[in-house]
Design an enzyme around this catalytic site. Structure first.
Site, PDB file in Angstrom:
ATOM      1  N   ASP A 178       0.846  -1.206   0.000  1.00 27.72           N
ATOM      2  CA  ASP A 178       0.000   0.000   0.000  1.00 27.72           C
ATOM      3  C   ASP A 178       0.876   1.249   0.000  1.00 27.72           C
ATOM      4  OD1 ASP A 178      -2.342   1.469  -0.048  1.00 27.72           O
ATOM      5  OD2 ASP A 178      -2.709   1.315   2.105  1.00 27.72           O
ATOM      6  N   ARG A 182       0.027   9.009   1.254  1.00 31.05           N
ATOM      7  CA  ARG A 182      -0.642   9.059   2.572  1.00 31.05           C
ATOM      8  C   ARG A 182       0.073   8.165   3.588  1.00 31.05           C
ATOM      9  NH1 ARG A 182      -3.824   6.429  -0.960  1.00 31.05           N
ATOM     10  NH2 ARG A 182      -3.822   4.174  -0.744  1.00 31.05           N
ATOM     11  N   ASN A 183       0.869   7.199   3.111  1.00 29.24           N
ATOM     12  CA  ASN A 183       1.599   6.274   3.979  1.00 29.24           C
ATOM     13  C   ASN A 183       3.089   6.593   4.062  1.00 29.24           C
ATOM     14  OD1 ASN A 183      -0.674   4.803   4.690  1.00 29.24           O
ATOM     15  ND2 ASN A 183      -0.507   3.478   2.899  1.00 29.24           N
ATOM     16  N   ASP A 196       3.740   2.159   7.814  1.00 27.47           N
ATOM     17  CA  ASP A 196       2.723   1.108   7.633  1.00 27.47           C
ATOM     18  C   ASP A 196       3.182  -0.062   6.764  1.00 27.47           C
ATOM     19  OD1 ASP A 196       0.903   2.358   9.284  1.00 27.47           O
ATOM     20  OD2 ASP A 196      -0.076   3.467   7.670  1.00 27.47           O
TER      21      ASP A 196
END
Ligand code: ADE
Length: 317
Positions: A178, A182-183, A196
């Protein structure tokens, strides 16, 4: 009762190498909340090996969480213990596993996630700030000082640092699944950290229509083989890296805006890829396109990407 009490019947083995005494932590507030848990902001006070007061982030469970979510958080913690430390990943500091809620203590990144960081610093006129004109524009009395303004060198450095973090994770046999702006977290001195990466992800239970808290579809970062065949690898992470590169060059833009999931499937299969962002240098656009090669073997590797962005950066400075 409070979180943690629900799992009083589950005992987590004590790992002295990582256990932090709760007395050292003062929770100051909340940084974020997801479906599975929440991230708190805290101060580590008098913690050995750190300044007397040091801001940290704590990943923990929500009051209403299930046993499966506790197992997931424990698995993420173990993953982080095993992967080891690197400048361009969010590192584990320690954990609190006894006498209370499970706390996973991780590095705090002052500037939050990369998507928001870039959106907050979008050039007002939509024009890109060129390294060579940076001093001129601040001399002209613009709103943002040259200290705050993001240059093309910054953007290339961001790409370089993410590639570095991913190269390290790949060397530890970790597939992210992912990778998205945003991560990625932005720390002091514009140091980027991939976050993450230790999450347990059930690729078979994945809901393609699931949206993020800001309403975006994670499928838009997925490699074509992950989307159609659920095949995830560092090669599919490289595809995601290409989308992150697009997010960087658009200062936090939304990929394929308002495109429904069904149309994305068809679009990718037909060979369509996102267009070159406004003001994006041609050579950087070509790297994105290479990351989005249909055949995973035709994509660059993370070590390739580290070397490519290192040389682009050298030529800009
Ligand atoms: N939001 C989520 N995790 C974070 C962290 N480690 N630092 C700062 N903000 C965050």
């Amino acid at each position: 009762g409070s979180y943690g009490d629900d799992f009083a019947h589950i005992s987590i083995p004590l790992d002295k190498k990582w256990e932090i005494n709760r007395e050292h932590l003062r929770v100051d507030g909340q940084l974020g909340e997801g479906a599975f848990g929440r991230v708190l902001k805290a101060t580590a006070i008098g913690f050995p090996g750190f300044p007397p007061r040091h801001t940290v982030a704590i990943k923990t469970l929500k009051e209403n969480s299930t046993e499966a979510e506790l197992v997931d958080l424990l698995s993420e913690m173990n993953m982080m213990k095993n992967i080891g430390k690197h400048k361009n990943i969010v590192n584990l500091i320690g954990c609190c596993t006894q006498n209370g809620p499970l706390f996973m203590v991780i590095e705090y990144a002052k500037f939050g996630n990369l998507r928001q960081f870039l959106r907050d610093r979008r050039p007002a006129n939509g024009e890109f700030i060129d390294t060579s004109t940076e001093e001129d524009s601040s001399a002209d009395g613009e709103k943002r000082s040259s200290e705050e303004a993001i240059t093309l060198s910054d953007l290339v450095s961001f790409a370089f640092q993410i590639a570095r973090g991913m190269e390290y994770l790949e060397s530890k046999k970790c597939v992210h699944r992912d990778l998205a702006a945003r991560n990625i977290l932005v720390s002091e001195d514009k140091v980027l950290k991939v976050a993450d990466f230790g999450l347990a992800r059930d690729v078979h239970a994945m809901d393609y229509y699931r949206k993020t808290t800001d309403g975006r579809l994670p499928v838009k970062w997925m490699a074509i083989e992950a989307l159609f065949d659920r095949v995830y690898s560092s090669k599919s992470d490289v595809w995601g890296f290409g989308v992150v590169l697009w997010e960087i060059l658009t200062f936090g833009g939304t990929p394929y805006p308002s495109l429904p999931v069904e149309d994305l499937f068809e679009l990718l299969q037909s060979g369509y890829r996102m267009e070159k962002p406004h003001n994006c240098p041609q050579n950087i656009y070509e790297i994105m396109q290479n990351c989005w090669a249909e055949n995973p073997l035709n994509r660059p590797t993370f070590p390739n990407l580290v070397q490519i962005f290192d040389s682009i950066l050298t030529n800009l400075l």
